[in-house]
Design a protein around this motif. Structure first.
Motif, PDB file in Angstrom:
ATOM      1  N   LEU A   5       0.827  -1.197   0.000  1.00  5.60           N
ATOM      2  CA  LEU A   5       0.000   0.000   0.000  1.00  5.60           C
ATOM      3  C   LEU A   5       0.863   1.250   0.000  1.00  5.60           C
ATOM      4  O   LEU A   5       1.799   1.364   0.785  1.00  5.60           O
ATOM      5  CB  LEU A   5      -0.925   0.007   1.217  1.00  5.60           C
ATOM      6  CG  LEU A   5      -1.934  -1.137   1.276  1.00  5.60           C
ATOM      7  CD1 LEU A   5      -2.761  -1.038   2.549  1.00  5.60           C
ATOM      8  CD2 LEU A   5      -2.831  -1.140   0.063  1.00  5.60           C
ATOM      9  N   GLN A   6       0.550   2.201  -0.881  1.00  8.75           N
ATOM     10  CA  GLN A   6       1.290   3.452  -0.961  1.00  8.75           C
ATOM     11  C   GLN A   6       0.565   4.584  -0.255  1.00  8.75           C
ATOM     12  O   GLN A   6       1.103   5.670  -0.126  1.00  8.75           O
ATOM     13  CB  GLN A   6       1.543   3.826  -2.418  1.00  8.75           C
ATOM     14  CG  GLN A   6       2.488   2.866  -3.086  1.00  8.75           C
ATOM     15  CD  GLN A   6       2.951   3.377  -4.425  1.00  8.75           C
ATOM     16  OE1 GLN A   6       2.252   4.106  -5.110  1.00  8.75           O
ATOM     17  NE2 GLN A   6       4.156   2.994  -4.789  1.00  8.75           N
ATOM     18  N   GLU A   7      -0.671   4.335   0.165  1.00  7.94           N
ATOM     19  CA  GLU A   7      -1.412   5.296   0.974  1.00  7.94           C
ATOM     20  C   GLU A   7      -2.404   4.507   1.821  1.00  7.94           C
ATOM     21  O   GLU A   7      -2.617   3.319   1.592  1.00  7.94           O
ATOM     22  CB  GLU A   7      -2.127   6.334   0.117  1.00  7.94           C
ATOM     23  CG  GLU A   7      -3.164   5.784  -0.835  1.00  7.94           C
ATOM     24  CD  GLU A   7      -3.772   6.866  -1.704  1.00  7.94           C
ATOM     25  OE1 GLU A   7      -4.994   7.028  -1.621  1.00  7.94           O
ATOM     26  OE2 GLU A   7      -3.039   7.511  -2.450  1.00  7.94           O
ATOM     27  N   ARG A   8      -2.985   5.172   2.802  1.00 10.63           N
ATOM     28  CA  ARG A   8      -3.916   4.490   3.690  1.00 10.63           C
ATOM     29  C   ARG A   8      -5.183   4.136   2.927  1.00 10.63           C
ATOM     30  O   ARG A   8      -5.755   4.962   2.226  1.00 10.63           O
ATOM     31  CB  ARG A   8      -4.278   5.390   4.862  1.00 10.63           C
ATOM     32  CG  ARG A   8      -5.114   4.682   5.891  1.00 10.63           C
ATOM     33  CD  ARG A   8      -5.556   5.620   6.996  1.00 10.63           C
ATOM     34  NE  ARG A   8      -6.132   4.956   8.119  1.00 10.63           N
ATOM     35  CZ  ARG A   8      -7.224   4.206   8.107  1.00 10.63           C
ATOM     36  NH1 ARG A   8      -7.849   3.992   6.988  1.00 10.63           N
ATOM     37  NH2 ARG A   8      -7.679   3.648   9.201  1.00 10.63           N
ATOM     38  N   VAL A   9      -5.608   2.879   3.054  1.00 12.97           N
ATOM     39  CA  VAL A   9      -6.837   2.414   2.432  1.00 12.97           C
ATOM     40  C   VAL A   9      -7.737   1.916   3.559  1.00 12.97           C
ATOM     41  O   VAL A   9      -7.344   1.058   4.351  1.00 12.97           O
ATOM     42  CB  VAL A   9      -6.560   1.280   1.416  1.00 12.97           C
ATOM     43  CG1 VAL A   9      -7.858   0.787   0.801  1.00 12.97           C
ATOM     44  CG2 VAL A   9      -5.597   1.743   0.343  1.00 12.97           C
ATOM     45  N   VAL A  15       0.142   2.977   5.031  1.00 13.94           N
ATOM     46  CA  VAL A  15       1.256   3.097   4.104  1.00 13.94           C
ATOM     47  C   VAL A  15       2.328   2.062   4.445  1.00 13.94           C
ATOM     48  O   VAL A  15       2.737   1.932   5.594  1.00 13.94           O
ATOM     49  CB  VAL A  15       1.862   4.516   4.174  1.00 13.94           C
ATOM     50  CG1 VAL A  15       3.090   4.621   3.291  1.00 13.94           C
ATOM     51  CG2 VAL A  15       0.835   5.548   3.783  1.00 13.94           C
ATOM     52  N   LEU A  30      -6.901  -0.621  -6.849  1.00 13.22           N
ATOM     53  CA  LEU A  30      -5.684  -0.200  -6.148  1.00 13.22           C
ATOM     54  C   LEU A  30      -4.560   0.220  -7.095  1.00 13.22           C
ATOM     55  O   LEU A  30      -3.963   1.282  -6.917  1.00 13.22           O
ATOM     56  CB  LEU A  30      -5.202  -1.313  -5.215  1.00 13.22           C
ATOM     57  CG  LEU A  30      -6.155  -1.694  -4.087  1.00 13.22           C
ATOM     58  CD1 LEU A  30      -5.585  -2.867  -3.294  1.00 13.22           C
ATOM     59  CD2 LEU A  30      -6.424  -0.523  -3.179  1.00 13.22           C
ATOM     60  N   ARG A  33      -5.287   3.519  -9.496  1.00 14.82           N
ATOM     61  CA  ARG A  33      -5.383   4.768  -8.744  1.00 14.82           C
ATOM     62  C   ARG A  33      -4.100   5.097  -7.982  1.00 14.82           C
ATOM     63  O   ARG A  33      -4.052   6.100  -7.273  1.00 14.82           O
ATOM     64  CB  ARG A  33      -6.552   4.698  -7.764  1.00 14.82           C
ATOM     65  CG  ARG A  33      -7.883   4.624  -8.476  1.00 14.82           C
ATOM     66  CD  ARG A  33      -9.023   4.699  -7.534  1.00 14.82           C
ATOM     67  NE  ARG A  33     -10.279   4.568  -8.264  1.00 14.82           N
ATOM     68  CZ  ARG A  33     -11.451   4.518  -7.705  1.00 14.82           C
ATOM     69  NH1 ARG A  33     -11.552   4.596  -6.397  1.00 14.82           N
ATOM     70  NH2 ARG A  33     -12.537   4.403  -8.438  1.00 14.82           N
ATOM     71  N   LYS A  35      -2.823   3.569  -5.439  1.00  9.08           N
ATOM     72  CA  LYS A  35      -2.918   3.319  -4.005  1.00  9.08           C
ATOM     73  C   LYS A  35      -2.019   2.166  -3.570  1.00  9.08           C
ATOM     74  O   LYS A  35      -1.739   2.016  -2.397  1.00  9.08           O
ATOM     75  CB  LYS A  35      -4.368   3.004  -3.612  1.00  9.08           C
ATOM     76  CG  LYS A  35      -5.291   4.188  -3.786  1.00  9.08           C
ATOM     77  CD  LYS A  35      -6.702   3.845  -3.400  1.00  9.08           C
ATOM     78  CE  LYS A  35      -7.590   5.023  -3.645  1.00  9.08           C
ATOM     79  NZ  LYS A  35      -8.164   5.552  -2.441  1.00  9.08           N
ATOM     80  N   ALA A  36      -1.572   1.352  -4.531  1.00  9.31           N
ATOM     81  CA  ALA A  36      -0.727   0.209  -4.205  1.00  9.31           C
ATOM     82  C   ALA A  36       0.135  -0.148  -5.414  1.00  9.31           C
ATOM     83  O   ALA A  36      -0.134   0.283  -6.534  1.00  9.31           O
ATOM     84  CB  ALA A  36      -1.589  -0.988  -3.806  1.00  9.31           C
ATOM     85  N   ALA A  58       1.322  11.207   3.359  1.00 14.67           N
ATOM     86  CA  ALA A  58       0.121  10.720   4.037  1.00 14.67           C
ATOM     87  C   ALA A  58      -0.199  11.578   5.257  1.00 14.67           C
ATOM     88  O   ALA A  58      -1.368  11.875   5.533  1.00 14.67           O
ATOM     89  CB  ALA A  58       0.298   9.262   4.440  1.00 14.67           C
ATOM     90  N   HIS A 134     -11.772  11.693   4.881  1.00 13.14           N
ATOM     91  CA  HIS A 134     -10.527  10.921   4.837  1.00 13.14           C
ATOM     92  C   HIS A 134     -10.831   9.606   5.537  1.00 13.14           C
ATOM     93  O   HIS A 134     -11.850   9.491   6.220  1.00 13.14           O
ATOM     94  CB  HIS A 134      -9.424  11.704   5.564  1.00 13.14           C
ATOM     95  CG  HIS A 134      -8.074  11.063   5.510  1.00 13.14           C
ATOM     96  ND1 HIS A 134      -7.640  10.190   6.462  1.00 13.14           N
ATOM     97  CD2 HIS A 134      -7.054  11.169   4.615  1.00 13.14           C
ATOM     98  CE1 HIS A 134      -6.410   9.794   6.171  1.00 13.14           C
ATOM     99  NE2 HIS A 134      -6.037  10.377   5.050  1.00 13.14           N
TER     100      HIS A 134
END
Length: 148
Positions: A5-9, A15, A30, A33, A35-36, A58, A134
């Protein structure tokens, strides 16, 4: 499929977490976009070099969402709609209507940020709506529906 993961999901991880997800979820949501990324050996090494940068981004996004939530504190939006004598609307007020009214009032709001688990508003009066700004930040606004 294993991804990083590159950002919080929401309901998945933060992350840097390596999680197993279904291939379709990774391919269709993912990965496109951003996000991963796939958890290959080369991507794990590349991610470890960028981890501090992604965590800083983040944290900035979370701080901006908290600031935005504070600006919605005590916010009241008034809408007019045609209604019967009993107070039932001749239609409904949904997320699109609320987002447009809030944006017209001078605050930026997307339709996807409006949560209405009970469905659209179908009666006159006051309703409290939750805004999902968020994964960790929510705000509440009051929507007052008056007869037109």
């Amino acid at each position: 499929m294993k991804v990083i993961l590159q950002e919080r999901v929401t309901n998945l991880g933060n992350v840097g977490d390596q999680v197993n997800v279904k291939a379709g979820y990774a391919r269709n949501l993912l990965l496109p976009r951003g996000k991963a990324i796939q958890a290959t050996a080369s991507n794990v090494v590349a991610f470890s070099k960028r981890r501090a940068e992604l965590e800083k981004i983040a944290a900035e996004v979370l701080a901006a969402a908290k600031t935005r939530a504070a600006s919605f504190e005590g916010f009241v939006i008034t809408l007019a709609a045609q209604a019967s004598d009993e107070g039932k609307l001749f239609g409904s007020i949904g997320p699109r209507d609320i987002a447009k009214a809030v944006t017209d009032a001078g605050k930026e709001l997307e339709k996807s940020e409006v949560e209405m688990p009970e469905g659209p508003i179908r009666i006159l009066g006051e309703t409290v709506i939750t805004l999902h700004l968020h994964g960790e930040v929510q705000a509440k606004i009051k929507v007052v529906v008056n007869p037109a």
